[in-house]
Design a protein around this motif. Structure first.
Motif, PDB file in Angstrom:
ATOM      1  N   PHE A   2      24.764  55.006  57.232  1.00  0.00           N
ATOM      2  CA  PHE A   2      24.386  53.692  56.945  1.00  0.00           C
ATOM      3  C   PHE A   2      25.420  52.880  56.716  1.00  0.00           C
ATOM      4  O   PHE A   2      26.201  52.917  55.873  1.00  0.00           O
ATOM      5  CB  PHE A   2      23.619  53.618  55.643  1.00  0.00           C
ATOM      6  CG  PHE A   2      22.088  54.451  55.426  1.00  0.00           C
ATOM      7  CD1 PHE A   2      21.065  54.022  56.098  1.00  0.00           C
ATOM      8  CD2 PHE A   2      22.277  55.764  54.955  1.00  0.00           C
ATOM      9  CE1 PHE A   2      19.861  54.544  56.339  1.00  0.00           C
ATOM     10  CE2 PHE A   2      20.936  56.369  55.010  1.00  0.00           C
ATOM     11  CZ  PHE A   2      20.016  55.886  55.827  1.00  0.00           C
ATOM     12  N   GLU A   3      25.751  51.635  57.606  1.00  0.00           N
ATOM     13  CA  GLU A   3      26.966  50.851  57.706  1.00  0.00           C
ATOM     14  C   GLU A   3      27.056  49.842  56.678  1.00  0.00           C
ATOM     15  O   GLU A   3      27.912  49.778  56.004  1.00  0.00           O
ATOM     16  CB  GLU A   3      26.900  50.094  58.959  1.00  0.00           C
ATOM     17  CG  GLU A   3      26.886  51.075  60.315  1.00  0.00           C
ATOM     18  CD  GLU A   3      28.201  51.937  60.154  1.00  0.00           C
ATOM     19  OE1 GLU A   3      29.264  51.489  59.904  1.00  0.00           O
ATOM     20  OE2 GLU A   3      27.964  53.061  60.631  1.00  0.00           O
ATOM     21  N   ALA A   4      25.687  49.427  56.131  1.00  0.00           N
ATOM     22  CA  ALA A   4      25.650  48.282  55.111  1.00  0.00           C
ATOM     23  C   ALA A   4      24.513  48.830  54.143  1.00  0.00           C
ATOM     24  O   ALA A   4      23.356  48.653  54.238  1.00  0.00           O
ATOM     25  CB  ALA A   4      25.354  47.180  55.766  1.00  0.00           C
ATOM     26  N   VAL A   5      24.984  49.359  52.956  1.00  0.00           N
ATOM     27  CA  VAL A   5      24.008  49.671  51.922  1.00  0.00           C
ATOM     28  C   VAL A   5      24.213  48.403  51.204  1.00  0.00           C
ATOM     29  O   VAL A   5      24.894  47.566  50.673  1.00  0.00           O
ATOM     30  CB  VAL A   5      24.640  50.715  50.957  1.00  0.00           C
ATOM     31  CG1 VAL A   5      24.038  51.001  49.943  1.00  0.00           C
ATOM     32  CG2 VAL A   5      24.938  52.007  51.933  1.00  0.00           C
ATOM     33  N   PRO A   6      22.859  47.949  50.910  1.00  0.00           N
ATOM     34  CA  PRO A   6      22.512  46.861  49.893  1.00  0.00           C
ATOM     35  C   PRO A   6      23.226  47.080  48.460  1.00  0.00           C
ATOM     36  O   PRO A   6      23.208  48.110  48.129  1.00  0.00           O
ATOM     37  CB  PRO A   6      21.043  46.630  49.876  1.00  0.00           C
ATOM     38  CG  PRO A   6      20.450  47.418  51.100  1.00  0.00           C
ATOM     39  CD  PRO A   6      21.516  48.367  51.341  1.00  0.00           C
ATOM     40  N   ALA A   7      23.867  45.854  48.148  1.00  0.00           N
ATOM     41  CA  ALA A   7      24.407  46.121  46.785  1.00  0.00           C
ATOM     42  C   ALA A   7      23.591  46.454  45.638  1.00  0.00           C
ATOM     43  O   ALA A   7      24.045  47.161  44.883  1.00  0.00           O
ATOM     44  CB  ALA A   7      25.107  44.732  46.499  1.00  0.00           C
ATOM     45  N   ILE A   9      21.609  48.753  45.648  1.00  0.00           N
ATOM     46  CA  ILE A   9      21.414  50.355  45.815  1.00  0.00           C
ATOM     47  C   ILE A   9      22.198  51.227  44.662  1.00  0.00           C
ATOM     48  O   ILE A   9      21.455  51.938  44.020  1.00  0.00           O
ATOM     49  CB  ILE A   9      21.478  50.954  47.193  1.00  0.00           C
ATOM     50  CG1 ILE A   9      20.424  50.320  48.041  1.00  0.00           C
ATOM     51  CG2 ILE A   9      21.318  52.561  47.135  1.00  0.00           C
ATOM     52  CD1 ILE A   9      19.080  50.788  47.758  1.00  0.00           C
ATOM     53  N   PRO A  10      23.366  51.149  44.772  1.00  0.00           N
ATOM     54  CA  PRO A  10      24.319  51.691  43.760  1.00  0.00           C
ATOM     55  C   PRO A  10      23.884  51.454  42.201  1.00  0.00           C
ATOM     56  O   PRO A  10      23.840  52.396  41.288  1.00  0.00           O
ATOM     57  CB  PRO A  10      25.640  51.330  43.993  1.00  0.00           C
ATOM     58  CG  PRO A  10      25.611  50.790  45.159  1.00  0.00           C
ATOM     59  CD  PRO A  10      24.320  50.320  45.701  1.00  0.00           C
ATOM     60  N   GLY A  13      20.784  53.273  41.530  1.00  0.00           N
ATOM     61  CA  GLY A  13      20.945  54.585  41.402  1.00  0.00           C
ATOM     62  C   GLY A  13      21.682  54.923  39.976  1.00  0.00           C
ATOM     63  O   GLY A  13      21.297  55.985  39.216  1.00  0.00           O
ATOM     64  N   ASN A 123      32.648  62.014  46.618  1.00  0.00           N
ATOM     65  CA  ASN A 123      32.703  60.671  47.689  1.00  0.00           C
ATOM     66  C   ASN A 123      33.150  59.578  46.807  1.00  0.00           C
ATOM     67  O   ASN A 123      33.063  58.302  47.482  1.00  0.00           O
ATOM     68  CB  ASN A 123      31.261  60.653  47.809  1.00  0.00           C
ATOM     69  CG  ASN A 123      30.678  61.613  49.003  1.00  0.00           C
ATOM     70  OD1 ASN A 123      31.636  62.235  49.651  1.00  0.00           O
ATOM     71  ND2 ASN A 123      29.522  62.140  48.831  1.00  0.00           N
TER      72      ASN A 123
END
Length: 124
Positions: A2-7, A9-10, A13, A123
């Motif tokens: 996934f090149e661009a993870v929406p802000a 999402i973290p 999580g 990671n």
């Protein structure tokens, strides 16, 4: 992948994972007599102190995860908590039938949680 993870999402999580530990810690506060007796039955010395320490780790480390502060420290604290709690409370080998399955599921769940923390640490 996934090149661009929406802000968000973290953040989501952290909220879900940290929130689960905060919720569990607060729930454990309401079950202190039962949990203290369970610790004593397993031969844990200073059962009340051990229980309060576990609850504090759940809540404080969970809040740290939610806030994104000292996340590596919080993850390591929760890994240690999961190992100890699993060994004390999910002794599936002492049970038969449905109870054994429930405790084994607890071991599997806690192992998966610890693994997710290890992956996150690896990671960055």
């Amino acid at each position: 992948m996934f090149e661009a993870v929406p802000a968000f999402i973290p953040v989501l999580g952290r909220l879900l994972l940290g929130g689960a530990f905060v919720f569990a810690g607060l729930r454990n506060l309401g079950s202190m007599p039962f949990l203290t007796d369970a610790l004593r039955a397993r031969g844990v010395p200073l059962a009340s102190l051990v229980l309060m320490t576990g609850i504090a780790i759940q809540c404080v480390a969970g809040f740290l995860l939610i806030l994104g502060l000292y996340s590596a420290f919080a993850a390591l604290a929760l890994i240690a908590f999961l190992i100890v709690a699993t060994l004390i409370f999910h002794n599936f080998w002492d049970y038969q039938g449905e109870e054994r399955v429930a405790h084994l599921n607890g071991v599997i769940t806690n192992t998966a949680l610890a693994g997710s923390f290890l992956l996150a640490l690896a990671n960055g």
